[in-house]
Motif scaffolding. Structure first.
Motif, short mmCIF file in Angstrom:
data_model
loop_
_atom_site.label_atom_id
_atom_site.label_comp_id
_atom_site.label_asym_id
_atom_site.label_seq_id
_atom_site.Cartn_x
_atom_site.Cartn_y
_atom_site.Cartn_z
N ARG A 1 0.92 -1.02 -0.23
CA ARG A 1 -0.61 -0.26 -0.33
C ARG A 1 0.97 0.89 0.41
O ARG A 1 2.23 1.20 0.66
CB ARG A 1 -0.45 -0.06 1.56
CG ARG A 1 -1.58 1.50 1.29
CD ARG A 1 -2.63 0.79 2.80
NE ARG A 1 -3.76 2.46 2.41
CZ ARG A 1 -4.39 2.67 3.99
NH1 ARG A 1 -5.20 1.92 3.88
NH2 ARG A 1 -4.74 3.95 3.80
N GLU A 2 0.75 2.02 -0.89
CA GLU A 2 1.03 3.70 -1.34
C GLU A 2 0.52 4.83 -1.12
O GLU A 2 -0.97 4.38 -1.78
CB GLU A 2 2.41 3.53 -2.39
CG GLU A 2 2.82 4.89 -2.68
CD GLU A 2 3.31 4.97 -3.41
OE1 GLU A 2 4.46 5.82 -3.61
OE2 GLU A 2 3.70 4.52 -4.30
N ASP A 3 0.37 5.09 -0.27
CA ASP A 3 -0.78 6.82 -0.16
C ASP A 3 0.09 7.67 -0.16
O ASP A 3 1.07 8.22 0.25
CB ASP A 3 -0.99 6.34 1.39
CG ASP A 3 -2.43 5.38 2.23
OD1 ASP A 3 -1.51 4.81 1.98
OD2 ASP A 3 -3.70 5.78 1.70
N ARG A 4 -1.09 8.87 -1.27
CA ARG A 4 0.91 10.03 -1.93
C ARG A 4 -1.01 10.70 -2.52
O ARG A 4 -1.34 10.22 -3.28
CB ARG A 4 1.20 9.50 -2.85
CG ARG A 4 2.50 10.86 -3.32
CD ARG A 4 3.47 10.73 -4.42
NE ARG A 4 4.39 9.37 -3.78
CZ ARG A 4 5.00 9.15 -4.39
NH1 ARG A 4 5.43 9.40 -5.97
NH2 ARG A 4 6.12 8.68 -3.54
N GLU A 5 -0.93 12.18 -2.15
CA GLU A 5 -2.18 12.98 -2.41
C GLU A 5 -3.34 12.50 -2.81
O GLU A 5 -4.05 12.96 -3.23
CB GLU A 5 -1.33 13.86 -3.12
CG GLU A 5 0.10 14.42 -3.10
CD GLU A 5 0.79 14.69 -5.22
OE1 GLU A 5 -0.16 14.75 -5.88
OE2 GLU A 5 1.63 15.16 -5.31
N GLY A 6 -3.65 12.07 -1.81
CA GLY A 6 -5.85 11.12 -1.64
C GLY A 6 -5.78 10.15 -2.27
O GLY A 6 -6.74 9.29 -2.38
N ILE A 7 -4.39 9.46 -3.15
CA ILE A 7 -4.61 8.20 -3.96
C ILE A 7 -3.87 7.43 -3.17
O ILE A 7 -2.32 7.09 -3.47
CB ILE A 7 -3.88 8.57 -5.60
CG1 ILE A 7 -4.90 10.06 -5.65
CG2 ILE A 7 -4.10 7.24 -6.33
CD1 ILE A 7 -3.66 10.25 -7.01
N CYS A 8 -4.60 6.50 -3.57
CA CYS A 8 -4.48 5.44 -2.42
C CYS A 8 -3.33 3.83 -3.63
O CYS A 8 -4.59 3.59 -4.24
CB CYS A 8 -5.13 4.22 -1.60
SG CYS A 8 -4.62 2.47 -0.74
N THR A 9 -2.42 3.73 -3.44
CA THR A 9 -2.56 2.65 -4.53
C THR A 9 -2.13 1.56 -4.20
O THR A 9 -1.00 0.70 -3.12
CB THR A 9 -1.06 2.82 -5.41
OG1 THR A 9 -0.99 3.90 -6.12
CG2 THR A 9 -0.72 1.95 -6.44
N LEU A 10 -3.07 0.01 -3.99
CA LEU A 10 -2.73 -1.00 -3.88
C LEU A 10 -2.14 -2.20 -4.69
O LEU A 10 -2.52 -2.47 -5.59
CB LEU A 10 -4.58 -1.60 -2.85
CG LEU A 10 -4.34 -1.27 -1.93
CD1 LEU A 10 -6.30 -2.03 -2.06
CD2 LEU A 10 -3.99 -0.90 -0.96
N THR A 11 -1.60 -2.59 -4.65
CA THR A 11 0.12 -3.58 -5.07
C THR A 11 0.18 -5.25 -4.71
O THR A 11 0.75 -5.57 -4.08
CB THR A 11 1.46 -3.23 -5.80
OG1 THR A 11 0.99 -1.88 -6.18
CG2 THR A 11 1.72 -3.67 -6.80
N MET A 12 -1.29 -5.46 -5.34
CA MET A 12 -0.61 -7.53 -4.99
C MET A 12 0.75 -7.93 -5.66
O MET A 12 0.97 -7.59 -7.07
CB MET A 12 -2.38 -7.97 -5.50
CG MET A 12 -3.55 -7.87 -5.61
SD MET A 12 -4.38 -9.09 -7.33
CE MET A 12 -4.45 -8.06 -8.60
#
Length: 263
Positions: free
Chosen positions: A14-25
């Motif tokens: 999980r990476e959170d940046r500027e209101g965007i959360c990226t979930l990477t399998m």
């Protein structure tokens, strides 16, 4: 991010940046299979994000060359009995519906192959951006276990006859055809995929979050009134398919890297 994760690395990043959360399998060597462990990790992340007011948009991504190859047939083979197999598909259906229930829009970033439940995952997301290298397929019918649960999400994205063509033939469609058929929103070159997905995410993240959440909720309420019952039915059908002799034979052939029965 390492291309080949060590055992100690998390299954879902999980990476959170500027209101965007990226979930990477993060199981590239396993084509990010939707094992019970991966499903639990996704469910936990979605549950956490649903109450996180800092997150405006979610990007669902995957490590490695493939996006997601669907369920782990070795895990299903070990479950053996239909009730246990049905339990796995119930777990998967809960996670898929959690994507729809999430207040924040979810964008699938598809860099490679999305097969069976992996194709379902793309279809279940609110939006999808695909690389020109991406491929999509629901191949279960070839191996004796019809892709019933993927059909719930795919059938709600594509025209009915397009969806049935994918489900009945198991054919692979490329990114351009997926765009034409309505499975994805945009297609980008492999080098531009991340940037194009982020551009779309930022555009949505700028919108008022309460308005977006209410709009998303209302959209699915009026479009998919029967989705829970659809998933209950499809989960039982696909579990029965895997437990049937045709499905068991197909699993053994697939796992053993042999042609489908009858071929």
């Amino acid at each position: 991010m390492s291309a080949v994760p060590e055992k100690s690395e998390e299954i879902l990043l999980r990476e959170d940046r500027e209101g965007i959360c990226t979930l990477t399998m993060n199981r590239p060597q396993q084509m990010n299979l939707l094992t019970s462990e991966m499903l639990a990790a996704l469910q936990s992340a979605l549950d956490s994000i649903s109450n996180d007011r800092q997150v405006r948009v979610v990007i669902l991504a995957a490590a490695g060359k493939g996006f997601c190859a669907g369920h782990d047939l070795k895990e299903i083979r070990e479950l053996k009995e239909q009730p246990k197999i049905a339990g796995l598909f119930a777990q998967c259906s809960r996670m898929m519906q959690a994507i729809t229930a999430l207040p924040q829009p979810v964008i699938a970033r598809v860099q490679g192959a999305a097969a069976a439940a992996g194709c379902q995952l793309v279809a279940q997301c609110d939006l999808a951006v695909a690389s020109e290298a991406a491929k999509f397929t629901t191949p279960g019918v070839t191996w004796g276990f019809f892709c019933s649960t993927p059909g719930v999400a795919v059938g709600r994205n594509l025209l009915r006859k397009r969806a049935m063509e994918m489900l009945l033939t198991g054919d692979v469609i490329d990114a351009r055809k997926a765009l034409e058929w309505g499975l994805v929103n945009r297609v980008a070159s492999p080098g531009e995929l991340e940037a194009q997905t982020l551009l779309l995410a930022r555009q949505i993240a700028e919108k008022p979050p309460a308005t977006v959440a209410a709009g998303k909720r209302a959209f699915y309420q009026q479009m998919d009134l029967g989705i829970e019952k659809a998933y209950d039915l499809a989960s039982q059908v696909i579990a029965s398919s895997f437990a049937h002799s045709e499905g068991r034979e197909g699993m053994e052939a697939f796992i053993g890297k042999r042609p489908p029965p009858g071929k």
